[in-house]
Structures are given as C-alpha cells and as structure tokens.
Enzyme design. Structure first.
Site, PDB file in Angstrom:
ATOM      1  N   SER A  35     -20.402  34.085  41.797  1.00 35.27           N
ATOM      2  CA  SER A  35     -19.457  34.940  42.535  1.00 35.27           C
ATOM      3  C   SER A  35     -18.021  34.447  42.423  1.00 35.27           C
ATOM      4  O   SER A  35     -17.090  35.269  42.326  1.00 35.27           O
ATOM      5  CB  SER A  35     -19.863  35.042  44.010  1.00 35.27           C
ATOM      6  OG  SER A  35     -19.842  33.778  44.655  1.00 35.27           O
ATOM      7  N   ASP A  36     -17.804  33.146  42.417  1.00 39.30           N
ATOM      8  CA  ASP A  36     -16.453  32.597  42.327  1.00 39.30           C
ATOM      9  C   ASP A  36     -15.698  33.152  41.117  1.00 39.30           C
ATOM     10  O   ASP A  36     -14.475  33.340  41.156  1.00 39.30           O
ATOM     11  CB  ASP A  36     -16.479  31.067  42.195  1.00 39.30           C
ATOM     12  CG  ASP A  36     -17.472  30.361  43.078  1.00 39.30           C
ATOM     13  OD1 ASP A  36     -18.489  30.973  43.441  1.00 39.30           O
ATOM     14  OD2 ASP A  36     -17.255  29.176  43.380  1.00 39.30           O
TER      15      ASP A  36
END
Length: 396
Positions: free
Chosen positions: A185-186
């Site tokens: 997700s980052d």
C-alpha cells in the site's frame, strides 16, 4: 562543514534567515473549531514543525542508531515524504525562501533517484519534489533524470505478480520480488504521482497511462470493499491481531488516503480515470471515518484499538489531511467528516512540542507496532505539513 550547512551556504541562506521573515511569537492556541482559530493553529503548527525539522537535517542522533543511515539519505522515501509535505506547505504559504531551499538541496543531489533499486516505488518518491520544482520554476533540469529512468522502465515493464513472497536469496532493500511493481500500500503514495507529474511536465501521456494501470491493479488486489480499507500487502489478507481482529495498518492506509488527494489535484479535469479516483477516495473516507478513536487519533491497528493504545501521529496526520481536503473541496458533505478532520487536527496539535518537534510517530515498519511519545521521524513531519497545509484553508 556538514552537508546541510553546505546546502544553505550554496543558496546564500542560513537557517536563521530562512525563518526570520516568517517567525511569529508562539502562543498556545486552544482549538475551539472556529474557522479563524483552526487556520491560525495550522499556520502556527506548520511553521514550527518545518523550522524544527529543517534545523535537524544535519544530525539524526535523536533517532535510534538503526534508523539514522536511511533517514540521512535525501533520496530515500523517509526524507522524500518530508519534502512532499514541505513542498505542499511552501506552495500554501508562498514562501520563496523555502522554495529556494528545496531548489538548492535538489540541485545538490543532481535531481537524481537512487539507482540501486531502480523500479522500487520508495525510490521514486523524491521525484515528486523534483517535478514540483520543474512546475514551480519552469525548468527542465529537475525532471530529466527522472524521465531517463522512467523511459527505461516503460521500455521493459515488470511482469511479476503482486503476491508478497520473501526474496530468496535476499536482495538488498527488497521485501519481495513483487516490489518491482506496487504490491504494497505504501507504494501508492511513493510512485504514481511521480509518474503523473512527469506526464504533466512533459506533455507525454504514456507515463501516467502506465501508472494508472499499475495503480488500479494494486487497488483491485489490496483494497477491501468490506471494510473500505487497504491491506498493507498480501501477507495480511488472513492475518489477525492478538485480539482476533483483521490487521489494517494505520500508516499503510494513511499512505493511500493522502496520495489520493495529491493525485486528484494533479489530474486534468477531463481525465477518464478522475471519477474513479474520487469514488475510491470516498469509499476509503467512509471506511476510515468511523474507526477514529475518541481522542482524535486513528489507532495504529485500525480495527483493534487495544493492540496499540498510545497515540500514533503519522497515520493520523495523513488521514486528517485526506479528510480535510475532501471537506474543503465539497466532496465530503456529511458533517461527520468535518468533525473527524477537526478532531484529528486537535490530536496533531497535542502531539507537537512547543519547539516544533513532532512526537508519537511510529518508526519505520510495515505493521501496527508500538510507539512511544519520544518517537519522531521525517515522514511524520511531512504528514503533519500536509495536514497543516489543508487546515489553513478550513472554512467550516
């Protein structure tokens, strides 16, 4: 002479000069929620945290030894996130001296990306600052090295899957081979906006066409329609906390929720994917709004507030920025979103020391780890600057 001193000397600036034009006598503000008080608080917090962090770029002894080397690397994602927040703040307050600093430090590093992990999203994040500079200064030099790297990636795009499997043998800086793509997700904060901005400054749509396709592949893989939240990566699909709750990491979700406004702001109004980004933003906002703690912070483990009971600022600041943006833009019309953004801002205000140091920032990681009051990091400061930038526009 250390590096940061050289940088300021090269620009003919000093830290004292940098803030002399803008400094105000700080007085504690009790945030009641009125428009003028919120805006004044945001200006105060933004000025203090930017000043403190810029004065501490030459010595990271306040961090645990294992974090110092990665933090000191300007092109790494840690400083890159700070400069994304600082560039947003600089534009918000129209500060020519801060612009000079960003311009100088970027030029010193020759507008380069880290070459050791050429496809890794973390190492594309600093490109957002270079491309922002190209837009601000109407120069081509800041974007040419990024273009060279991205042209090579376009010529040979990775076809690896998105499952997070351990790299064997170990590869420096990689959790998994899937990080040649955006499988965590980052990455949605680090890379897609860099590709979008390259399309904007060059006029070549291929860069964002690539990023748009990759972005939605990751969303389809990691976004939970049930919870309106993002898994950090595939290892968390079936993971549960000690209390039997699904594991959704606050900062992991904050990365995406902060990226969406930044991307949407840069997208042309007539872009065919624009409404899709806005719809994802609204789904994510709904998932996040209802799980805020009573103290204004979002828990480190979003669905298990008992897992980490201390405040956590990085996730909270990213989420507060995202909610405040939606309220200010008129996208989030329900009063509950404005109240959540305001409560998040109150929480941030309590986490900032008088001297501008940001406390309660969970350290580098990938899951809801413990956090203490003394913990701080540049990405947390960048998140606070994003939130402060948006709260200066508060009109509720």
């Amino acid at each position: 002479m250390n590096e940061i001193t050289k940088i300021f000397s090269a620009a003919g600036l000093s830290l004292a000069l940098l803030f002399a034009c803008n400094s105000k006598m700080h007085t504690s503000t009790q945030l009641s929620g009125s428009q003028s008080e919120v805006q004044a608080s945001a200006m105060d917090i933004g000025e203090r945290v930017a000043k403190w962090q810029l004065e501490h770029l030459d010595n990271f002894d306040y961090l645990a030894p294992r974090y110092r080397k990665g933090t000191a690397e300007f092109r790494n994602w840690i400083q890159a996130t700070f400069y994304i927040g600082l560039s947003r703040w600089t534009e918000t307050v129209n500060d020519a001296l801060l612009l000079d600093h960003i311009n100088t430090v970027s030029k010193v590093h020759e507008y380069s990306l880290r070459s050791r992990r050429d496809r890794h999203a973390d190492d594309h994040a600093i490109g957002q600052t270079y491309l922002w500079l190209a837009q601000q200064t109407n120069q081509s030099a800041p974007y040419l090295p990024v273009k060279k790297e991205f042209d090579r990636i376009l010529a040979t795009p990775s076809k690896v899957g998105l499952e997070m499997e351990e790299a064997t043998p170990k590869v420096w800086g990689y959790e998994s081979p899937c990080q040649d793509r955006w499988c965590w997700s980052d990455a949605l904060f680090m890379a897609p906006r860099t590709w979008l901005k390259l399309s904007i400054v060059t006029g070549d749509p291929r860069y964002f066409e690539f990023a748009d396709t990759e972005f939605w592949a990751t969303v389809d893989y990691l976004f939970s329609e049930e919870y309106g939240l993002f898994y950090r990566d595939s290892r968390y699909f079936d993971s549960v906390s000690d209390n039997g709750k699904p594991v959704f990491w606050s900062r992991g979700n904050g990365w995406v929720f902060a990226a969406l406004p930044l991307i949407i702001d840069d997208l042309p109004q007539n872009h065919p994917s624009r409404n899709r980004y806005i719809e994802l933003y609204k789904k994510h906002a709904a998932g996040l709004q209802g799980i805020q703690n009573d103290n204004g912070y979002w828990p480190a483990s979003l669905l298990d507030p008992e897992k980490v009971k201390t405040p956590e600022v990085s996730g909270t600041a990213f989420i507060t920025f995202g909610l405040a943006w939606g309220v200010n833009k008129g996208i989030l019309k329900d009063a509950k979103y404005a109240q959540s953004a305001l409560s998040g801002w109150r929480a941030i205000e309590q986490a900032v020391q008088e001297n501008g140091r940001v406390n309660y920032v969970q350290q580098v990681g990938k899951s809801p780890d413990p956090v203490s009051k003394e913990d701080t990091q540049l990405y947390g400061v960048g998140a606070v600057l994003l939130a402060a930038s948006e709260m200066t526009k508060w009109e509720q």
